[in-house]
Design a protein around this motif. Structure first.
Motif, short mmCIF file in Angstrom:
data_model
loop_
_atom_site.label_atom_id
_atom_site.label_comp_id
_atom_site.label_asym_id
_atom_site.label_seq_id
_atom_site.Cartn_x
_atom_site.Cartn_y
_atom_site.Cartn_z
N ALA A 1 0.84 -1.21 0.00
CA ALA A 1 0.00 0.00 0.00
C ALA A 1 0.87 1.26 0.00
O ALA A 1 0.61 2.21 -0.74
CB ALA A 1 -0.93 -0.01 1.21
N LYS A 2 1.93 1.24 0.80
CA LYS A 2 2.80 2.43 0.85
C LYS A 2 3.44 2.70 -0.49
O LYS A 2 3.51 3.84 -0.95
CB LYS A 2 3.91 2.22 1.89
N ARG A 3 3.92 1.62 -1.11
CA ARG A 3 4.59 1.77 -2.42
C ARG A 3 3.60 2.30 -3.45
O ARG A 3 3.89 3.23 -4.19
CB ARG A 3 5.14 0.39 -2.84
N VAL A 4 2.41 1.72 -3.48
CA VAL A 4 1.44 2.07 -4.53
C VAL A 4 0.87 3.48 -4.34
O VAL A 4 0.74 4.22 -5.31
CB VAL A 4 0.30 1.04 -4.57
N PHE A 5 0.53 3.83 -3.11
CA PHE A 5 -0.17 5.11 -2.90
C PHE A 5 0.78 6.29 -2.71
O PHE A 5 0.32 7.40 -2.43
CB PHE A 5 -1.18 4.98 -1.75
N SER A 6 2.09 6.08 -2.88
CA SER A 6 3.05 7.18 -2.92
C SER A 6 3.52 7.28 -4.37
O SER A 6 3.94 6.28 -4.94
CB SER A 6 4.28 6.88 -2.06
N PRO A 7 3.46 8.46 -4.98
CA PRO A 7 3.89 8.54 -6.38
C PRO A 7 5.33 8.08 -6.54
O PRO A 7 6.15 8.25 -5.64
CB PRO A 7 3.76 10.03 -6.72
N ARG A 8 5.63 7.49 -7.70
CA ARG A 8 7.00 7.03 -7.97
C ARG A 8 7.91 8.26 -8.14
O ARG A 8 7.49 9.25 -8.76
CB ARG A 8 7.05 6.22 -9.25
N PRO A 9 9.18 8.15 -7.67
CA PRO A 9 10.09 9.31 -7.81
C PRO A 9 10.19 9.79 -9.26
O PRO A 9 10.20 11.01 -9.51
CB PRO A 9 11.44 8.77 -7.30
N GLN A 10 10.21 8.87 -10.24
CA GLN A 10 10.32 9.33 -11.64
C GLN A 10 9.07 10.09 -12.09
O GLN A 10 9.16 11.02 -12.91
CB GLN A 10 10.69 8.18 -12.60
N ASP A 11 7.92 9.72 -11.56
CA ASP A 11 6.68 10.44 -11.92
C ASP A 11 6.67 11.84 -11.29
O ASP A 11 6.19 12.80 -11.90
CB ASP A 11 5.44 9.65 -11.46
N VAL A 12 7.21 11.93 -10.07
CA VAL A 12 7.29 13.24 -9.42
C VAL A 12 8.27 14.12 -10.17
O VAL A 12 8.00 15.30 -10.44
CB VAL A 12 7.70 13.07 -7.94
N ALA A 13 9.42 13.53 -10.57
CA ALA A 13 10.43 14.32 -11.31
C ALA A 13 9.84 14.82 -12.62
O ALA A 13 10.01 15.98 -13.00
CB ALA A 13 11.68 13.46 -11.55
N HIS A 14 9.12 13.96 -13.32
CA HIS A 14 8.51 14.37 -14.59
C HIS A 14 7.49 15.49 -14.35
O HIS A 14 7.47 16.50 -15.07
CB HIS A 14 7.82 13.18 -15.27
#
Ligand code: GLV
Ligand code: MG
Length: 310
Positions: A244-257
């Motif tokens: 749940a933590k992994r999925v519901f936190s945006p991925r670092p690459q998505d945040v960077a984009h």
């Protein structure tokens, strides 16, 4: 379960004391007393304490509400009401809780979270979300909902291999095997939940995923809910917490984009081309959803903050 609380509480956002399904009828009173004990004696730090009471048509709901609000109403944040059918269920709980809060001298209002797990509840979802200023959110209850709708799956959440679409036959070879794609049984309900919650400014959650051993399918179900707009999911077992933590936190690459798009869009108006893709006022808003979520999560999690470069 109570013995595990000190280890689990720091790893989750919310700890939920479940009194409803899963607790044998003979243990209902003991479970309620155990939750009162946790509320009175354990320091959960920043972790919120919620409860799922028994359904309003059960012999236990009245005592659940009376005992919990009177004894640990100052420790509880949210009361989850299962099998909510319409706004009248929320009005009933709201009035009763108001009386109990006043009697106990509580100053912080308790919030309500409804589980959407009957066909009638789904039909009334907008009215349920708007039924009281106490409404905090909704969770999907796929097991009870499947039973109530007479769906023919016996799984708790997740897909089913028979719910599928199949590629067209090969015109030159009618015997050739045809690719099949499994479909998401919960797409319609989650999408309705998300729209109703956003309309009323409250939060949608995915509920339980029962196949504890199938961590891959659990992650898929959680991610579908995340992509559709849900903010979290239940963990039935410690193995599901990390998922749940992994999925519901945006991925670092998505945040960077997303940050790159926001930066490139300047004041956020007009349109630009970035890596061959059109970006405009609307896509900047999409990117802000991701970055603002990342900022909120990073404020509570230094490891996440570092992964986002904040
Ligand atoms: C949860 O309560 C469910 O019925 O799925
Ligand atoms: Mg249920």
């Amino acid at each position: 379960m109570v013995a595990k609380v000190p280890d689990i509480a720091p790893t989750v956002d919310i700890l939920l004391g479940n009194l409803e399904d899963g607790v044998p009828a003979s243990d209902k009173e003991a479970a309620r007393a155990g939750l009162v004990e946790v509320g009175k004696t354990m320091d959960l730090g920043d972790t919120a304490l919620w409860t799922r009471i028994n359904s309003l048509d059960s012999p236990w709901a009245l005592d659940d509400l009376t005992t919990l609000v009177s004894e640990i109403g100052d420790k509880l944040d949210v009361i989850m009401i299962p099998k909510v059918e319409g706004p009248e269920d929320i009005h009933y709980a709201d009035r009763l809780i108001a009386q109990l809060e006043a009697k106990a001298g509580l100053t912080k209002p308790l919030l309500l979270h409804a589980i959407l797990e009957t066909a009638q509840g789904v039909a009334n979802v907008e009215a349920i979300c708007g039924a009281s200023p106490r409404m905090q959110g909704l969770s999907l209850g796929p097991a009870d909902l499947a039973a109530n709708r007479r769906m023919k799956t016996t799984r708790v959440g997740g897909g089913h291999p028979d719910y599928l679409v199949r590629a067209d036959p090969d015109p030159d070879n009618a015997e050739a095997s045809r690719t099949i794609y499994q479909q998401d049984l919960w797409h319609y309900t989650i999408a309705r939940m998300v729209d109703a919650c956003v309309t009323h400014g409250i939060l949608p959650f995915y509920g339980p995923f029962g196949d504890i051993a199938d961590t891959v399918a659990c992650e898929d179900q959680f991610r579908n809910a995340y992509l559709l707009g849900c903010v979290g999911a239940w963990s039935l077992h410690p193995v599901q917490i990390a998922i749940a933590k992994r999925v519901f936190s945006p991925r670092p690459q998505d945040v960077a984009h997303a940050r790159r798009v926001i930066e490139a869009m300047g004041d956020g108006t007009g349109a630009i081309m970035l890596d061959g893709k059109m970006e405009d006022d609307a896509s900047v808003k999409q990117c802000k959803v991701v970055v603002e979520l990342a900022q909120e999560l990073a404020a509570r999690d230094p490891e996440l903050a570092a992964s986002y470069g904040f």
